[in-house]
Design a protein around this motif. Sequence first.
Motif, mmCIF file in Angstrom:
data_model
loop_
_atom_site.group_PDB
_atom_site.id
_atom_site.type_symbol
_atom_site.label_atom_id
_atom_site.label_comp_id
_atom_site.label_asym_id
_atom_site.label_seq_id
_atom_site.Cartn_x
_atom_site.Cartn_y
_atom_site.Cartn_z
ATOM 1 N N GLN A 25 37.919 52.425 44.222
ATOM 2 C CA GLN A 25 38.626 52.572 42.952
ATOM 3 C C GLN A 25 38.862 51.209 42.315
ATOM 4 N N LEU A 26 39.240 50.245 43.117
ATOM 5 C CA LEU A 26 39.455 48.890 42.609
ATOM 6 C C LEU A 26 38.151 48.303 42.077
ATOM 7 N N ARG A 27 37.047 48.548 42.782
ATOM 8 C CA ARG A 27 35.739 48.088 42.305
ATOM 9 C C ARG A 27 35.407 48.708 40.946
ATOM 10 N N ASP A 28 35.679 50.003 40.791
ATOM 11 C CA ASP A 28 35.419 50.669 39.518
ATOM 12 C C ASP A 28 36.285 50.101 38.398
ATOM 13 N N VAL A 29 37.532 49.814 38.696
ATOM 14 C CA VAL A 29 38.428 49.257 37.686
ATOM 15 C C VAL A 29 37.968 47.855 37.289
ATOM 16 N N LEU A 30 37.538 47.068 38.277
ATOM 17 C CA LEU A 30 37.109 45.701 37.998
ATOM 18 C C LEU A 30 35.753 45.627 37.302
ATOM 19 N N SER A 31 34.794 46.430 37.733
ATOM 20 C CA SER A 31 33.430 46.260 37.231
ATOM 21 C C SER A 31 33.002 47.283 36.190
ATOM 22 N N VAL A 70 48.468 47.482 50.996
ATOM 23 C CA VAL A 70 48.264 48.682 50.165
ATOM 24 C C VAL A 70 49.002 48.537 48.833
ATOM 25 N N ALA A 71 50.232 48.060 48.879
ATOM 26 C CA ALA A 71 51.011 47.889 47.655
ATOM 27 C C ALA A 71 50.350 46.881 46.721
ATOM 28 N N THR A 72 49.759 45.850 47.289
ATOM 29 C CA THR A 72 49.075 44.845 46.476
ATOM 30 C C THR A 72 47.838 45.427 45.810
ATOM 31 N N VAL A 73 47.103 46.259 46.525
ATOM 32 C CA VAL A 73 45.928 46.901 45.913
ATOM 33 C C VAL A 73 46.373 47.788 44.748
ATOM 34 N N ALA A 78 46.924 48.629 38.858
ATOM 35 C CA ALA A 78 47.753 48.743 37.652
ATOM 36 C C ALA A 78 47.400 47.641 36.663
ATOM 37 N N TYR A 79 47.337 46.412 37.137
ATOM 38 C CA TYR A 79 47.080 45.276 36.247
ATOM 39 C C TYR A 79 45.706 45.382 35.581
ATOM 40 N N PHE A 80 44.664 45.600 36.380
ATOM 41 C CA PHE A 80 43.325 45.624 35.811
ATOM 42 C C PHE A 80 43.080 46.870 34.959
ATOM 43 N N SER A 81 43.743 47.987 35.257
ATOM 44 C CA SER A 81 43.644 49.160 34.385
ATOM 45 C C SER A 81 44.246 48.846 33.029
#
Length: 128
Positions: A25-31, A70-73, A78-81
């Motif tokens: 999910q983080l990869r999708d938000v970033l890229s 986990v909280a940091t991820v 949140a930030y990158f979204s």
Amino acid sequence: MIETTWQDLAITGITILFAVMLLPQLRDVLSRGTVLNFFSALFTSILGYSMALVFATLGLWIAMAGQALVATVWLLLAYFSLRNVRNHMFPEETLASVVLDFFTVWVRGVAFVVAGSVKGIFSRIDRD
């Protein structure tokens, strides 16, 4: 020396798996510019850090570190979204102004739901 219990290791393993499951999910938000609900991700992060604090008070130091991961991820999600929304919909605005706009809409939505619930309670009372 820090004594590690099986509970500490079990909680750590589970929380690290939660973090690993969030990485796509983080990869999708970033890229890819994917957007998650900012407030859901932010509040999940805040609650995650709160849980890490609880683990620390119990002396579960490894579990605390896993939960903080986990909280940091969630915080990064949140930030990158929010950044993706700003970049695509409000490129001239600052992140702070987008947060304020989102917060205003969120408060209005909560107020609408609460007002509807209160109205429903009072309408049931009037019928009785």
